[in-house]
Scaffold this active site. Structure first.
Site, PDB file in Angstrom:
ATOM      1  N   ASN A 150       0.796  -1.224   0.000  1.00 34.78           N
ATOM      2  CA  ASN A 150       0.000   0.000   0.000  1.00 34.78           C
ATOM      3  C   ASN A 150       0.836   1.285   0.000  1.00 34.78           C
ATOM      4  O   ASN A 150       0.418   2.294  -0.552  1.00 34.78           O
ATOM      5  CB  ASN A 150      -1.001  -0.001   1.159  1.00 34.78           C
ATOM      6  CG  ASN A 150      -0.354  -0.184   2.512  1.00 34.78           C
ATOM      7  OD1 ASN A 150       0.785  -0.633   2.621  1.00 34.78           O
ATOM      8  ND2 ASN A 150      -1.084   0.160   3.564  1.00 34.78           N
ATOM      9  N   GLY A 225       2.535  -5.947   7.670  1.00 35.21           N
ATOM     10  CA  GLY A 225       1.582  -6.845   7.020  1.00 35.21           C
ATOM     11  C   GLY A 225       0.528  -7.324   7.991  1.00 35.21           C
ATOM     12  O   GLY A 225       0.176  -6.634   8.955  1.00 35.21           O
ATOM     13  N   SER A 226       0.044  -8.530   7.778  1.00 36.78           N
ATOM     14  CA  SER A 226      -1.101  -9.045   8.529  1.00 36.78           C
ATOM     15  C   SER A 226      -0.691  -9.606   9.886  1.00 36.78           C
ATOM     16  O   SER A 226       0.470  -9.972  10.110  1.00 36.78           O
ATOM     17  CB  SER A 226      -1.792 -10.156   7.730  1.00 36.78           C
ATOM     18  OG  SER A 226      -0.967 -11.317   7.673  1.00 36.78           O
ATOM     19  N   VAL A 227      -1.665  -9.701  10.787  1.00 39.58           N
ATOM     20  CA  VAL A 227      -1.431 -10.290  12.104  1.00 39.58           C
ATOM     21  C   VAL A 227      -1.003 -11.740  11.966  1.00 39.58           C
ATOM     22  O   VAL A 227      -0.058 -12.192  12.636  1.00 39.58           O
ATOM     23  CB  VAL A 227      -2.694 -10.177  12.977  1.00 39.58           C
ATOM     24  CG1 VAL A 227      -2.522 -10.957  14.277  1.00 39.58           C
ATOM     25  CG2 VAL A 227      -3.019  -8.727  13.280  1.00 39.58           C
ATOM     26  N   GLY A 230       2.538 -11.895  10.915  1.00 44.83           N
ATOM     27  CA  GLY A 230       3.379 -11.417  11.996  1.00 44.83           C
ATOM     28  C   GLY A 230       3.557 -12.462  13.086  1.00 44.83           C
ATOM     29  O   GLY A 230       4.671 -12.658  13.606  1.00 44.83           O
ATOM     30  N   GLU A 245       4.677  -4.313  12.259  1.00 47.54           N
ATOM     31  CA  GLU A 245       3.567  -3.368  12.071  1.00 47.54           C
ATOM     32  C   GLU A 245       2.435  -4.147  11.425  1.00 47.54           C
ATOM     33  O   GLU A 245       2.484  -4.457  10.230  1.00 47.54           O
ATOM     34  CB  GLU A 245       4.009  -2.198  11.192  1.00 47.54           C
ATOM     35  CG  GLU A 245       5.132  -1.359  11.789  1.00 47.54           C
ATOM     36  CD  GLU A 245       4.711  -0.576  13.017  1.00 47.54           C
ATOM     37  OE1 GLU A 245       3.487  -0.451  13.263  1.00 47.54           O
ATOM     38  OE2 GLU A 245       5.593  -0.105  13.741  1.00 47.54           O
ATOM     39  N   CYS A 279      -3.263   1.135   6.864  1.00 55.12           N
ATOM     40  CA  CYS A 279      -3.343   0.486   8.171  1.00 55.12           C
ATOM     41  C   CYS A 279      -3.867   1.429   9.245  1.00 55.12           C
ATOM     42  O   CYS A 279      -4.484   0.983  10.215  1.00 55.12           O
ATOM     43  CB  CYS A 279      -1.994  -0.101   8.564  1.00 55.12           C
ATOM     44  SG  CYS A 279      -0.653   1.098   8.690  1.00 55.12           S
TER      45      CYS A 279
END
Length: 471
Positions: A150, A225-227, A230, A245, A279
């Site tokens: 993004n 990126g995504s949980v 992560g 993040e 985000c």
């Protein structure tokens, strides 16, 4: 476009098509790298550590400034590349490049501000003043940067620039959904540093990304990126330092005494920037019932003025989302909320990769639309009665990245600032606000660690104690 290892542009036999989400046309291809390519990049980065560390802080700073000047010269072309690969409206892409230039400037300045400190070890009384000590900040070694689609240049720079400022070498894996601008960024930085200081590898996360995460040749992973990803990284990374993040479900709280017009303006820009694929975008609008109807009327009028269309048109506000799968996901979440009792105020329609700016009233926190992060141009409205309920709803999420609060009461503002569980609470400003010098990072499932050049540089160093016995 090719990826970069040890100063050489590398091609492979297998390629990935980068598709323009606006018109479905092929923008370019990138090589599909594998574990062996990640290993080569990591070896290159480790081999380049000595050359980078032999540079003085001033030399590193000058080289970062030189890279900054080249990035500024190429800003328009790189902004157009972001438009083509990610569908970001041009006027937003050029702002990303302007911020990226500033980010490199901050890093160039910070390269000369890495300080240790004296340590009063005689304070224990067990040694005298002739035994003294000081600390020195030294680089970690190699930083692995795994970057999102993004903000492909700016968010890459938030990892690369502080790493190099602190004299770490870098291996970057850009998102396969928008890799081109990030690859060009790596080439620009490589033009000003010894070969191997910056390396890039395109490939799938399960292959290239995982090779970076488990490698003993990388000392820190910085990931956006995504949980789910992560959590996977944290389970596989061993003793590496991590900055994660992982997104947000950011609230905009509008209390009864707020300036409604200013809050509406903030909600419009915050919820629909880059089609909601941010985000820190406004994901939930929490309205006091006493001003809800007035707010919604104004909000619908403002949002209906947004122009959706060709992202290269400088008047376009809303472009496509990154791909049709993402658009279908947004559509499904909105339709499910409507079936569960939400009221559609505006939008709600999809065509290919486009999803209209959408406003929903009477949303509650049991709906998937707000229970999870919906990465799209959707503004769900949750009505509350008073400050206590507003704070409770704001905190009713696994995320805690940023929050915006609109109120004219200093007491209410301070309560929100103290009680909303987020990395940043912005008073009379939407959650989407970020400057590249400020500390940035969330609580709870929004991740760990801080970005923002000064703060990232600190986390990309380790502290060595040096002591002298002068008896």
């Amino acid at each position: 476009m090719k990826f970069l290892i040890n100063g050489e542009l590398i091609d492979k036999s297998d390629h990935f098509d980068v598709i323009n989400p606006y018109n479905g046309e092929l923008v370019d291809t990138v090589p599909i790298g594998y574990r062996s390519d990640a290993d080569d990049a990591i070896e290159s980065a480790n081999n380049a550590r000595r050359a980078l560390n032999d540079l003085s802080a001033k030399e590193v700073s000058i080289k970062l400034f030189d890279a900054c000047e080249e990035l500024e010269r190429e800003s328009e072309d790189i902004a157009k590349l972001i438009v083509a690969e990610a569908g970001k409206p041009y006027k937003q892409a050029i702002v990303e490049l302007q911020r990226s230039v500033e980010t490199l400037q901050f890093a160039a300045e910070e390269a000369k501000r890495i300080y240790g400190e004296s340590v009063p070890i005689d304070a224990t009384g067990s040694v005298d003043a002739r035994f003294f000590a000081f600390t020195k900040k030294v680089p970690l070694g190699v930083v692995g940067a795994i970057t999102p689609f993004n903000y492909p240049v700016n968010l890459a720079l938030h990892k690369i620039a502080p790493a190099i400022a602190a004299k770490n070498t870098v291996v970057m894996k850009p998102s396969m959904e928008a890799p081109l601008a990030a690859l060009r960024l790596a080439e620009i930085i490589n033009n000003h540093f010894p070969d191997g200081v910056i390396n890039s590898v395109t490939g799938y996360g399960s292959e290239v990304g995982d090779a970076m995460v488990v490698s003993t040749g990388i000392n820190k992973i910085s990931f956006t990126g995504s949980v789910a990803t992560g959590l996977f990284i944290s389970s596989r990374s061993g003793m590496k330092k991590l900055t994660l993040e992982l997104g947000g479900n950011d609230p905009l709280v509008v209390l009864e005494d707020a300036d409604v017009e200013k809050a509406v303006s903030a909600a419009t820009s915050g919820a629909f920037l880059f089609s909601g694929q941010v985000c820190i975008g406004v994901k939930r609008i929490i309205l006091d019932n006493k001003i809800a109807d007035e707010f919604i009327d104004l909000f619908a009028k403002e949002a209906s003025k947004l122009k959706m269309g060709n992202p290269m048109d400088e008047s376009t506000d809303i472009g496509p989302v990154i791909n049709e799968s993402a658009a279908i996901h947004i559509e499904t979440a909105v339709n499910s909320a409507i079936e569960d009792g939400a009221e559609l105020i505006l939008g709600g329609n999809r065509k290919d990769c486009f999803y209209e700016p959408t406003i929903l009233d009477n949303v509650n926190m049991t709906m998937d639309l707000v229970a999870n992060e919906t990465f799209g141009p959707v503004a769900p409205i949750i009505r509350v009665d008073g400050l206590d309920e507003a704070i409770k709803v704001a905190n009713d999420t696994q995320y805690g990245l940023q929050a915006g609060v609109f109120t004219e009461s200093i007491r209410s503002a301070l309560r929100c600032a103290n009680e909303i569980d987020a990395g940043s609470v912005l008073i009379n400003k939407e959650s989407t606000f970020r400057t590249d010098a400020m500390p940035f990072g969330g609580f709870k499932s929004s991740g760990m660690g801080k970005e923002g050049i000064k703060y990232a540089v600190e986390d990309m160093c380790k502290t060595k104690l040096i002591a002298f016995n002068c008896k």
